[in-house]
Structures are given as structure tokens and as C-alpha cells.
Motif scaffolding. Structure first.
Motif, mmCIF file in Angstrom:
data_model
loop_
_atom_site.group_PDB
_atom_site.id
_atom_site.type_symbol
_atom_site.label_atom_id
_atom_site.label_comp_id
_atom_site.label_asym_id
_atom_site.label_seq_id
_atom_site.Cartn_x
_atom_site.Cartn_y
_atom_site.Cartn_z
ATOM 1 N N SER A 45 0.819 -1.216 0.000
ATOM 2 C CA SER A 45 0.000 0.000 0.000
ATOM 3 C C SER A 45 0.849 1.261 0.000
ATOM 4 C CB SER A 45 -0.934 -0.003 1.216
ATOM 5 O OG SER A 45 -1.830 -1.092 1.162
ATOM 6 N N TRP A 46 1.935 1.287 0.828
ATOM 7 C CA TRP A 46 2.738 2.516 0.809
ATOM 8 C C TRP A 46 3.513 2.650 -0.502
ATOM 9 C CZ3 TRP A 46 7.897 2.770 0.087
ATOM 10 C CH2 TRP A 46 8.757 1.801 0.598
ATOM 11 N N ASN A 47 3.819 1.521 -1.147
ATOM 12 C CA ASN A 47 4.410 1.598 -2.481
ATOM 13 C C ASN A 47 3.395 2.152 -3.481
ATOM 14 O OD1 ASN A 47 7.293 0.097 -3.201
ATOM 15 N ND2 ASN A 47 6.453 -0.492 -1.213
ATOM 16 N N ALA A 48 2.128 1.780 -3.319
ATOM 17 C CA ALA A 48 1.073 2.328 -4.178
ATOM 18 C C ALA A 48 0.928 3.826 -3.951
ATOM 19 C CB ALA A 48 -0.248 1.617 -3.908
ATOM 20 N N LEU A 49 1.037 4.245 -2.687
ATOM 21 C CA LEU A 49 0.985 5.677 -2.368
ATOM 22 C C LEU A 49 2.119 6.419 -3.061
ATOM 23 C CD1 LEU A 49 0.014 8.153 -0.689
ATOM 24 C CD2 LEU A 49 1.542 7.347 1.134
ATOM 25 N N LEU A 50 3.311 5.834 -3.017
ATOM 26 C CA LEU A 50 4.455 6.469 -3.661
ATOM 27 C C LEU A 50 4.260 6.545 -5.169
ATOM 28 C CD1 LEU A 50 7.315 7.631 -3.237
ATOM 29 C CD2 LEU A 50 8.194 5.313 -3.569
ATOM 30 N N LYS A 51 3.762 5.471 -5.753
ATOM 31 C CA LYS A 51 3.540 5.431 -7.191
ATOM 32 C C LYS A 51 2.539 6.502 -7.626
ATOM 33 C CE LYS A 51 2.902 4.197 -11.464
ATOM 34 N NZ LYS A 51 3.861 4.646 -12.501
ATOM 35 N N SER A 52 1.475 6.697 -6.861
ATOM 36 C CA SER A 52 0.405 7.619 -7.253
ATOM 37 C C SER A 52 0.626 9.047 -6.770
ATOM 38 C CB SER A 52 -0.939 7.108 -6.716
ATOM 39 O OG SER A 52 -0.926 7.034 -5.296
ATOM 40 N N SER A 53 1.731 9.286 -6.070
ATOM 41 C CA SER A 53 1.975 10.604 -5.484
ATOM 42 C C SER A 53 2.241 11.662 -6.548
ATOM 43 C CB SER A 53 3.172 10.523 -4.529
ATOM 44 O OG SER A 53 3.567 11.808 -4.106
ATOM 45 N N GLY A 54 1.825 12.878 -6.247
ATOM 46 C CA GLY A 54 2.092 14.000 -7.140
ATOM 47 C C GLY A 54 3.547 14.420 -7.118
ATOM 48 N N ASP A 55 4.228 14.177 -5.991
ATOM 49 C CA ASP A 55 5.660 14.450 -5.888
ATOM 50 C C ASP A 55 6.283 13.343 -5.047
ATOM 51 O OD1 ASP A 55 8.231 15.629 -4.652
ATOM 52 O OD2 ASP A 55 7.716 17.121 -6.168
ATOM 53 N N ARG A 56 6.939 12.404 -5.697
ATOM 54 C CA ARG A 56 7.458 11.221 -5.004
ATOM 55 C C ARG A 56 8.610 11.557 -4.069
ATOM 56 N NH1 ARG A 56 6.610 9.424 -10.385
ATOM 57 N NH2 ARG A 56 4.712 8.146 -10.525
ATOM 58 N N VAL A 57 9.409 12.571 -4.412
ATOM 59 C CA VAL A 57 10.525 12.948 -3.548
ATOM 60 C C VAL A 57 10.003 13.454 -2.204
ATOM 61 C CG1 VAL A 57 12.467 14.537 -3.255
ATOM 62 C CG2 VAL A 57 12.066 13.457 -5.470
#
Length: 278
Positions: free
Chosen positions: A18-30
Motif C-alpha cells: 500500500s505505501w508503495n502504491a501511495l508512492l507510485k500515485s503521489s504528485g511528488d514522489r521525492v
């Protein structure tokens, strides 16, 4: 293995995917990465006074472990910039145990068992499901996923050596996550500069709970390692590849869902066989 241990490990696998999915869908991954691992670092730091002290030998392994984990965090950002969650995540997690097995052969002279060889073959078949003309996989996505898998294998070995040198998994983990969180925040600050504060303001509502959950999930895995066979714990933990494929297909609208879910199931089966006792 008790139902309690199994349930906690499955929950940990869901949280990791799930947190990998959050990172993938984030507007700014950094920025998301900085908040997520910064939160994990703060949680770990609060536990430092309550764990056994770090040994001299443990300190020697901490620096390379932090370096590898920091590289892993930045490589995740590149991986998800080019590849879908349901593609990149299973490849990276599937390659990792194969690389660990190879390192054990090359560095420690360990001879693979029969079930390990069978497991390698099954994982290989599963990984082939992500390749080919009809797999909808870009070359960059696959390359970054393979590199991420190699980094996972590398920090797994280094972390293992650090835990052995320290004599306490909780001590080494607490110091590792504290330092890793600080490093990720510093990297984000150097990349985004003054804009980081505003970006964090946009990302923290989702990233802070995700970071807290990820920290608790990792603690659950460490607890599980003390309660059950390590091979069984690892196998259940890697069921996250299936959850990542499902999340990517059902919630992120990624293509090739059935093929990727099927390939993830095969990869997971191979990891289970790899983890079986003799």
C-alpha cells in the motif's frame, strides 16, 4: 506458525504494498518519500532509549546499510516514474531472493538445496510473465525494477550482518531507520530546495499515516521472526507481490491486470518454495 503471527505478517504485506502504491500515485514522489521515511525515522528514534546499546561491530555495518537503504529509496522513485506498480514491484521483490541466493553462493560458499533450485525456476517462470511483446512493459521500467531487486538483496545481506554483529534486531533496526529517515529528508531538501516545505504540506496527510503504518508493519515482521521459522515468515511477507498487483489493477487502473496478477502468484509461489526448510 500461529494464526496471530500469520495475520500480522499478512497485514504487514498489505501495508508494504500500500505505501508503495501511495508512492507510485503521489504528485511528488521525492516529498512523499521524505515524509514517509522521515516519519518512520522519528518513530524509530523514540525507541532508541529502550533498546540495548549498539555494539562497536554493529556501528561498522550501520553506515553501509544506511547508504544502501538511501539508494533504494531514490531508486524506487525512478522505478515508479517509468513502471506500473503491478509490474515493477513484483519484479523487484521476485529478483531479490534470487540475488540473495546467488550472493550466498559466491560470498559464503553455500550450496543451494533442491527446494531452492526449484524455487528459483518457479520465480524465473513468473518473472517471464512480465516480459514479452504483450506484457506492456517498458525497458526502463524493467531495468529499474531489476536494479531495485539487486539493492534489496544487497541491503538484506548487510542488514543481516549488522543484526548479527549487534546481537539485537531491534537495536540495529531502530538506529537504521532513524538514520535512514534523516538521510531521506536531507536528500529531498537538496533536490527540492525551498520548494520542499510547500510540497510536504501537500503530501503529509497521506504520507505521515503511511510512514507510521510502515514502521509498525516492519516491527511486526521483526516480532514474527522471533516467533516462527524465518523461512516461513519471509514467504508470507513476500505475499506483498500479489497485493501490489491487485492494488495496481483495481485502484490505479493499470493494464494487463490478469496477466500480472497471474505472474505475481507464480513469483510468490516460487518465493515460498525457496523459503521452505530442507
Amino acid at each position: 506458525m500461529s494464526l496471530a503471527v500469520t495475520g500480522i505478517l499478512l497485514l504487514s504485506a498489505v501495508i508494504h504494498a500500500s505505501w508503495n502504491a501511495l508512492l507510485k500515485s503521489s504528485g511528488d514522489r521525492v516529498a512523499t518519500m521524505a515524509v514517509l521515511f522521515g516519519t518512520m525515522g522519528l518513530i524509530a528514534a523514540t525507541g532508541l532509549p529502550y533498546v540495548p546499546p549498539m555494539t562497536k561491530e554493529g556501528w561498522l555495518w550501520l553506515a553501509p546499510a544506511v547508504l544502501l537503504h538511501g539508494m533504494y529509496g531514490m531508486l524506487l522513485i525512478r522505478m515508479y516514474a517509468h513502471g506500473d506498480l503491478s509490474l515493477a514491484y513484483p519484479i523487484a521483490r521476485g529478483v531479490a531472493p534470487l540475488a540473495v541466493l546467488s550472493l550466498a553462493v559466491l560470498l559464503a560458499g553455500e550450496i543451494p538445496t533442491g527446494n531452492q533450485m526449484i524455487g528459483v525456476a518457479i520465480v524465473g517462470v513468473g518473472l517471464l510473465g512480465f516480459m514479452g511483446r504483450n506484457a506492456n512493459a517498458s525497458a526502463k521500467a524493467v531495468i529499474y525494477a531489476l536494479m531495485t531487486g539487486l539493492l534489496i538483496a544487497s541491503y538484506t545481506v548487510i542488514d543481516g550482518m549488522g543484526v548479527r554483529a549487534t546481537g539485537s534486531a531491534l537495536t540495529f533496526s531502530a538506529w537504521l531507520f532513524t538514520a535512514w529517515g534523516m538521510v531521506m529528508v536531507l536528500i529531498a531538501a537538496s533536490v527540492r530546495g525551498k520548494a520542499l516545505a510547500g510540497l510536504v504540506g501537500q503530501q503529509w496527510r497521506r504520507a505521515v499515516p503511511a510512514g507510521a503504518a510502515a514502521g509498525l508493519a516492519y516491527t511486526g515482521v521483526m516480532w514474527g521472526l522471533g516467533q516462527a521459522n524465518m523461512g516461513g515468515v519471509s514467504a508470507i511477507r513476500e505475499s506483498s507481490v500479489i497485493f501490489a498487483a491487485l492494488i495496481g489493477t483495481m485502484f490505479l487502473g493499470e493494464p494487463m491486470g490478469k496477466r500480472r496478477i497471474g505472474a505475481s502468484l507464480i513469483v510468490c509461489l516460487g518465493i515460498v518454495v525457496l523459503s521452505l526448510p530442507l
